[in-house]
Every structure is written in structure tokens, then in C-alpha cells.
Design an enzyme around this catalytic site. Structure first.
Site, PDB file in Angstrom:
ATOM      1  N   THR A 176     134.360  14.590  33.691  1.00 51.77           N
ATOM      2  CA  THR A 176     133.761  15.492  34.675  1.00 51.77           C
ATOM      3  C   THR A 176     133.994  16.907  34.169  1.00 51.77           C
ATOM      4  O   THR A 176     134.926  17.141  33.390  1.00 51.77           O
ATOM      5  CB  THR A 176     134.437  15.346  36.052  1.00 51.77           C
ATOM      6  OG1 THR A 176     135.814  15.717  35.899  1.00 51.77           O
ATOM      7  CG2 THR A 176     134.367  13.917  36.566  1.00 51.77           C
ATOM      8  N   GLU A 323     130.650  10.032  37.864  1.00 55.29           N
ATOM      9  CA  GLU A 323     131.326   8.811  38.315  1.00 55.29           C
ATOM     10  C   GLU A 323     130.346   7.703  38.692  1.00 55.29           C
ATOM     11  O   GLU A 323     130.754   6.589  38.998  1.00 55.29           O
ATOM     12  CB  GLU A 323     132.209   9.125  39.540  1.00 55.29           C
ATOM     13  CG  GLU A 323     133.404  10.042  39.255  1.00 55.29           C
ATOM     14  CD  GLU A 323     133.053  11.531  39.363  1.00 55.29           C
ATOM     15  OE1 GLU A 323     131.868  11.879  39.232  1.00 55.29           O
ATOM     16  OE2 GLU A 323     133.980  12.332  39.578  1.00 55.29           O
ATOM     17  N   LYS A 432     132.507  27.833  55.847  1.00 63.03           N
ATOM     18  CA  LYS A 432     133.102  27.527  57.144  1.00 63.03           C
ATOM     19  C   LYS A 432     133.171  28.809  57.955  1.00 63.03           C
ATOM     20  O   LYS A 432     134.023  29.653  57.722  1.00 63.03           O
ATOM     21  CB  LYS A 432     134.488  26.914  56.962  1.00 63.03           C
ATOM     22  CG  LYS A 432     134.426  25.615  56.191  1.00 63.03           C
ATOM     23  CD  LYS A 432     135.784  25.137  55.720  1.00 63.03           C
ATOM     24  CE  LYS A 432     135.624  24.116  54.612  1.00 63.03           C
ATOM     25  NZ  LYS A 432     135.510  24.693  53.251  1.00 63.03           N
ATOM     26  N   TRP A 437     130.005  24.679  60.135  1.00 58.91           N
ATOM     27  CA  TRP A 437     129.648  24.638  58.723  1.00 58.91           C
ATOM     28  C   TRP A 437     128.263  25.224  58.503  1.00 58.91           C
ATOM     29  O   TRP A 437     127.311  24.900  59.230  1.00 58.91           O
ATOM     30  CB  TRP A 437     129.632  23.194  58.222  1.00 58.91           C
ATOM     31  CG  TRP A 437     130.992  22.636  57.986  1.00 58.91           C
ATOM     32  CD1 TRP A 437     132.180  23.275  58.162  1.00 58.91           C
ATOM     33  CD2 TRP A 437     131.300  21.317  57.523  1.00 58.91           C
ATOM     34  NE1 TRP A 437     133.217  22.431  57.837  1.00 58.91           N
ATOM     35  CE2 TRP A 437     132.705  21.221  57.441  1.00 58.91           C
ATOM     36  CE3 TRP A 437     130.532  20.214  57.155  1.00 58.91           C
ATOM     37  CZ2 TRP A 437     133.355  20.074  57.019  1.00 58.91           C
ATOM     38  CZ3 TRP A 437     131.176  19.065  56.741  1.00 58.91           C
ATOM     39  CH2 TRP A 437     132.582  18.993  56.672  1.00 58.91           C
TER      40      TRP A 437
HETATM   41  P1  ADP Z   1     129.710  18.653  37.934  1.00 57.83           P
HETATM   42  O1  ADP Z   1     128.571  19.135  38.796  1.00 57.83           O
HETATM   43  O2  ADP Z   1     131.034  18.912  38.575  1.00 57.83           O
HETATM   44  O3  ADP Z   1     129.573  19.096  36.550  1.00 57.83           O
HETATM   45  P2  ADP Z   1     128.523  16.052  37.871  1.00 57.83           P
HETATM   46  O4  ADP Z   1     127.572  16.354  36.794  1.00 57.83           O
HETATM   47  O5  ADP Z   1     129.134  14.724  37.924  1.00 57.83           O
HETATM   48  O6  ADP Z   1     129.688  17.070  37.856  1.00 57.83           O
HETATM   49  O7  ADP Z   1     127.761  16.401  39.200  1.00 57.83           O
HETATM   50  C1  ADP Z   1     127.849  15.676  40.368  1.00 57.83           C
HETATM   51  C2  ADP Z   1     127.560  16.540  41.544  1.00 57.83           C
HETATM   52  O8  ADP Z   1     126.330  17.234  41.389  1.00 57.83           O
HETATM   53  C3  ADP Z   1     127.404  15.778  42.822  1.00 57.83           C
HETATM   54  O9  ADP Z   1     128.650  15.482  43.393  1.00 57.83           O
HETATM   55  C4  ADP Z   1     126.594  16.738  43.674  1.00 57.83           C
HETATM   56  O10 ADP Z   1     127.409  17.705  44.292  1.00 57.83           O
HETATM   57  C5  ADP Z   1     125.728  17.421  42.663  1.00 57.83           C
HETATM   58  N1  ADP Z   1     124.386  16.827  42.660  1.00 57.83           N
HETATM   59  C6  ADP Z   1     123.895  15.923  41.806  1.00 57.83           C
HETATM   60  N2  ADP Z   1     122.613  15.645  42.079  1.00 57.83           N
HETATM   61  C7  ADP Z   1     122.275  16.389  43.156  1.00 57.83           C
HETATM   62  C8  ADP Z   1     121.094  16.560  43.931  1.00 57.83           C
HETATM   63  N3  ADP Z   1     119.970  15.934  43.643  1.00 57.83           N
HETATM   64  N4  ADP Z   1     121.138  17.407  44.972  1.00 57.83           N
HETATM   65  C9  ADP Z   1     122.269  18.076  45.276  1.00 57.83           C
HETATM   66  N5  ADP Z   1     123.404  17.976  44.585  1.00 57.83           N
HETATM   67  C10 ADP Z   1     123.421  17.144  43.538  1.00 57.83           C
END
Ligand code: ADP
Length: 537
Positions: A176, A323, A432, A437
Site C-alpha cells: 500500500t 488489498e 467532521k 460529517w
Molecule cells: P492508496 O490510495 O492509499 O494509494 P489504494 O491504491 O489501495 O491505496 O487505494 C484504495 C483506496 O482508493 C480506497 O480505499 C478508496 O478510498 C479509494 N478508491 C478507489 N477507488 C475509488 C473510487 N472509485 N471512488 C472513490 N474512492 C476510490
């Protein structure tokens, strides 16, 4: 039959059925490299044999530091075929993180692009790879490193035998990006990646077939380029790889020139492409492009509509995480809305959508799992055969997995009666205010619908009375103007008064994460405590 679901079997199928399919790669010097699946399979086998000759075997981690191109594709199959684990290092991470994850994963061998040797130089002294192999070398490789081509040339692909082992063997791993704390490792089994590929081939998701030409813009170092390379090989779709050239003009050129049918990337890539298309006098011919998969961050509805209305291009919105391999939900228009007005269809397509087959979702509020009423928010939880059951070597496992075996995403979502999910925010990004929210995502989407706004990110800033208030960071389109008051009035049409940001900061650019998403933590840092000078304009 209890056949094991293995990545090498996908390659065998590609070799038997689709040897003539093409892989086109844009190289650092912008030249296009082309070869066929027959060449890909031969060279991936040679890589497996070369790794085995080095003593790489079951469970060993082999890292890549590379852009999207054919040699990286060979690594995607050659490494797992040796029962080793493909560890794609995110080259945009801070160097400290690269050092940390290479050590954490205990990578034994590194395959690195010649173009990325300067980056490797910055971390080399602090990493401990036994061997470093240089891909796409145009000149002799530095002392102490090996040339990928020479390594392959020494192997006879006929000596390769398709292996049999447990489908629960790890094939790949990603970290991540660790916007909060250290990056965490996620392992993908062969089984998970094969099932995920089948998921991508379903008509109810991306529907990848042997008639497609797939261009993953999402980097191969970011969650396996969302599984695009695996599904393309499985289904016999041509692959188009943009290499390091991710600017809108280069991408549009490749989409047009290679007649790409399906592409995938984060919203910031498509926002750039949209404004280039809007401003170009000569229209590129993108009539072959049937689908643009967008995820990784919320796709603004205004962007989905603009592509459709102004350019006849179809955006498909999906949600996923490192994940979850990553695809968890895909927003396909339900048949009930087939004849609905365009606006209603857009609202549905802009949601993150229902879970893919085999994946389950639920959202948990303070008092338990929330109803599927489309209104009540809760933390999204997910389970399924391509969802991680733990982090590699255990970090945060207790807090991120529930007792009954679901993964806690850290996203806040609502789910409607049809099972379609909508992300409201990330828990760490939600604002918040006075005990309530405010969704930063909904405000951003609304701001990006304003004709003068190119990009917008809304973040919380501390407030003595309300605890937090939203601050809108806005990048204006070239040649356009708007004031904070105008934007506030514009938002006022859709949101209650207490949601509306009082403060607007006009920026040249929004800082981006290593995956090209808005880096809100940097904005929070920059503007907390809020600077008077950046107040309402
Ligand atoms: P990071 O963003 O921390 O680099 P990831 O690539 O695993 O890690 O991203 C996952 C996160 O990206 C999700 O938990 C969510 O918050 C966001 N995300 C992914 N796809 C979408 C989407 N279509 N709309 C909104 N948020 C999204």
C-alpha cells in the site's frame, strides 16, 4: 477435477491459442516496440529458467522497478512460473519507503529499467539485492549488474516445463502506498489472480475478449496494473503499454494509433486527457475505444458526462484497493435504468456500483451493519476470494480484519437497495464539522462540475468553533476565472449551508500521490492552521 488455478496456465493458453496477438510498448526514447505473444511466452520461459539458474525458487521474492512494457509483462509471468513472488516496487514512492519495502519483502533479485538506474542509485547502498538485472538496456550495464537480454539468451525455452503446484502459492505482492504510516505488504495467490482475471472478463464488468486491445495506463507497479496484463494474456487481447510517457498527448496518440478498445487509469489521468481533447482543434479518432475504466479515486460525474457528451467515450467507474487485487465493485448501468433519462443514468454510473460476483460488501455504522437504504453511511467491509485475509508479516491485522473474516476498508460508503455502493469518503479525509460529517468527495465532484474548475480537492482544516471546516483547493482551467464567492454560490444549489466551504485556495496544481491521486495529507499540512492570505476571494 481439482485443477489448480495457476498463472502459468494462462500463459500456456495464450501460447496455444493466441500466439499472433501483439504487445506494443512505448520505449523511453518514444520508439514503439512490437512483438507477438509467441515471443512473450518464449521470453517469459527463458526468464523463469534464468531465475532458477540463479537459485531462485519457491517463495523467493523477485522485485521489479519498471514502467509498463513488454519486459515487465515477461516478469509478470516468468517470476510466478518459478514459484517465486513478483514484487512490483512503486517507483514513485519516497526513496526511504523503497528501501523499507525492499528490506521488508526481503527481495533477493531486482529487475530494473535502464531508465530507472538513477533512481536505483539513490537507494542502492541501503538495499541488499543479491543480483540486479537491467531491462531495456541500450548500452553496457553498470559493473556488478546483469543484462536482462544476455540472461535470457543463455536459456533454451524448450527446457521449460509448465509447473504444477498449489494455487494457494503466492504469485505476486504489492505494498500500500502508506499515506498514513509505513507501507503494508499484500500477497496475491495464483488462485486470487486467476479468479480476478475471470472477473475482469465478465460482460458485467470490463468484458475483456480476444477482440480487445487493452492499454493499462495504470502502472504495473500499482496493484498489478489492476490485473489488466493477466486478463489480456488469459483472453488473448492485444496489449498496448505506454512506458514512461503518461502525458495526455502521448496517451491520446497511442490510443488512436493502436486503436485501443479498453483502457484503465485513475481520474487525474482522464481529467488531463479530457482537457486536452476539449482544447484540441484536430479531433483524434477514438472510435475504437469502447471503455475507459476509472478507479482508485472517485470519478467526478461531470467528467463521466463530459466524455460521453462531448467525445462519445464511455467511462466505467470501479472501486478497489491494493488489498482487493484490486477490483471490488464495478458500476454497470442496471437494466432497470436502460430507458431512464440521461441524468438518472449518470447518477447510477457515477456510483462505485455493486460488488463483482464472488465479492461481498457491507457497511458498518456505530450500531452495527447499516441497512441498504442508499442513505445510511458506514465503514465499508469486503470479503471474497481475491481479498487479502491478512497483511504480509502481520502489521495492523487485528485492527483491519473483523472477527468474522471481513476486511475493513477505511472507506465510508452507503449501499442502496440494489446493492450499488457509493463511497462518501475515506475515514481519514471526511470533514467532521460540529459533530456531523461532510463528504469531501461530494464537494469535490460538485466543484469539478463548475465550467471554470479543472481540479478540486477539499480538505479539513481545524476550526475553534466547529472542530473542522472544509477548505476547497481549486485549480482553474486555463484562461478561466472564478472567485471563492462564486464557487460557494454554485455549491449552494446542491448542499446545505453548513457544508459549504468558507475558504478557497487557488493553486497551480494539486499535489498527487504516487498513484496519481490527490494528496490530501499534503494540503492539510500546507493549510493548517489555515493561512489568512488564502481566505475567501
Ligand atoms: P492508496 O490510495 O492509499 O494509494 P489504494 O491504491 O489501495 O491505496 O487505494 C484504495 C483506496 O482508493 C480506497 O480505499 C478508496 O478510498 C479509494 N478508491 C478507489 N477507488 C475509488 C473510487 N472509485 N471512488 C472513490 N474512492 C476510490
Amino acid at each position: 477435477m481439482d485443477d489448480q488455478l495457476l498463472l502459468p496456465s494462462l500463459m500456456r493458453r495464450a501460447e496455444q491459442l493466441y500466439g499472433d496477438r501483439e504487445v506494443v510498448s512505448r520505449l523511453p526514447d518514444k520508439a514503439l516496440h512490437r512483438y507477438r505473444f509467441t515471443d512473450f511466452a518464449r521470453r517469459a520461459k527463458q526468464l523463469t529458467l534464468a531465475l532458477q539458474r540463479m537459485g531462485i525458487g519457491p517463495g523467493d521474492r523477485v522485485a521489479t522497478l519498471a514502467w509498463n512494457h513488454y519486459a515487465h509483462l515477461e516478469a509478470y509471468f516468468g517470476i510466478p512460473s518459478a514459484e517465486a513472488v513478483l514484487h512490483t516496487i512503486n517507483l514513485r514512492l519516497p526513496t526511504d519507503d523503497i528501501v523499507y519495502i525492499a528490506a521488508h519483502a526481503e527481495d533477493r533479485v531486482l529487475l530494473v529499467d535502464e531508465a530507472l538506474l538513477p533512481l536505483l542509485e539513490q537507494v542502492r547502498e541501503r538495499t541488499h539485492f543479491e543480483r540486479i538485472v537491467v531491462m531495456l538496456a541500450t548500452k553496457p550495464v553498470p559493473d556488478g549488474m546483469l543484462d536482462y537480454e544476455q540472461l535470457l539468451a543463455a536459456e533454451n525455452p524448450d527446457e521449460f516445463e509448465y509447473p504444477e503446484f498449489s494455487e494457494r502459492t503466492a504469485a505476486a505482492m504489492s505494498y500500500t502506498s502508506g499515506t498514513t504510516g509505513r507501507p503494508k505488504g499484500v500477497l496475491y495467490t495464483h488462485r486470487a489472480l486467476v479468479l480476478h482475471s475471470l472477473g475482469l472478463a465478465l460482460a458485467e464488468s470490463e468484458g475483456i475478449t480476444s477482440r480487445d486491445k487493452v492499454m493499462p495506463v495504470v502502472p504495473m507497479f500499482h496493484v498489478n496494473a489492476w490485473g489488466m496484463p493477466f486478463v489480456a494474456v488469459m483472453m488473448g487481447a492485444d496489449l498496448v503499454m505506454p512506458g514512461p510517457h503518461l502525458d495526455p498527448v502521448s496517451l491520446i496518440d497511442l490510443l488512436e494509433r493502436e486503436r485501443v478498445t479498453v483502457t484503465a487509469g485513475v481520474p487525474t489521468i482522464w481529467l488531463g486527457i479530457l482537457s486536452t481533447l476539449d482544447n484540441s482543434t484536430q479531433r483524434p479518432d477514438l472510435t475504437n475505444l469502447r471503455s475507459m475504466l476509472v478507479g482508485g479515486a472517485a470519478a467526478p460525474p461531470s467528467m463521466i458526462a463530459a466524455f460521453q457528451e462531448r467525445h462519445g467515450l464511455k467511462v466505467i467507474h470501479a472501486w478497489g484497493m491494493t488489498e482487493t487485487s484490486p477490483l471490488g465493485t464495478v458500476s454497470i448501468l442496471p437494466r432497470e435504468l436502460a430507458a431512464a433519462p440521461a441524468e438518472e443514468q449518470l447518477l447510477s454510473r457515477a456510483r462505485q456500483g455493486p460488488p463483482m460476483p464472488l465479492v461481498e460488501i457491507r457497511a458498518r455504522g456505530e450500531t452495527g451493519v447499516v441497512p441498504w437504504d442508499g442513505r445510511t453511511p458506514g465503514e465499508l467491509e469486503v470479503r471474497g476470494p481475491w481479498v487479502a485475509k491478512a497483511y504480509y508479516r502481520g502489521e495492523e491485522n487485528d485492527s483491519r480484519f473483523t472477527d468474522d473474516g471481513w476486511f475493513r476498508t477505511g472507506d465510508i460508503a452507503t449501499i442502496d437497495a440494489t446493492g450499488s455502493m457509493q463511497i462518501q469518503d475515506r475515514i481519514k479525509d471526511v470533514i467532521k464539522s460540529g459533530g456531523e460529517w461532510i463528504s469531501s468527495v461530494l464537494l469535490e465532484n460538485a466543484l469539478m462540475a463548475h465550467p471554470a474548475v479543472a481540479e478540486a480537492a477539499v480538505v479539513a482544516i481545524p476550526d475553534p468553533k466547529w472542530q473542522e471546516r472544509p477548505l476547497a483547493c481549486v485549480v482553474l482551467r486555463q484562461g478561466e476565472s472564478a472567485t471563492g464567492d462564486e464557487l460557494r454560490e454554485f455549491l449552494g444549489k446542491d448542499f446545505p449551508k453548513w457544508w459549504l466551504p468558507e475558504q478557497y485556495a487557488f493553486l497551480q496544481a494539486i499535489p498527487k500521490t504516487s498513484a496519481g491521486k490527490f494528496l490530501k495529507s499534503a494540503l492539510r499540512e500546507q493549510f493548517s492552521p489555515a493561512r489568512e492570505a488564502q481566505g475567501p476571494q
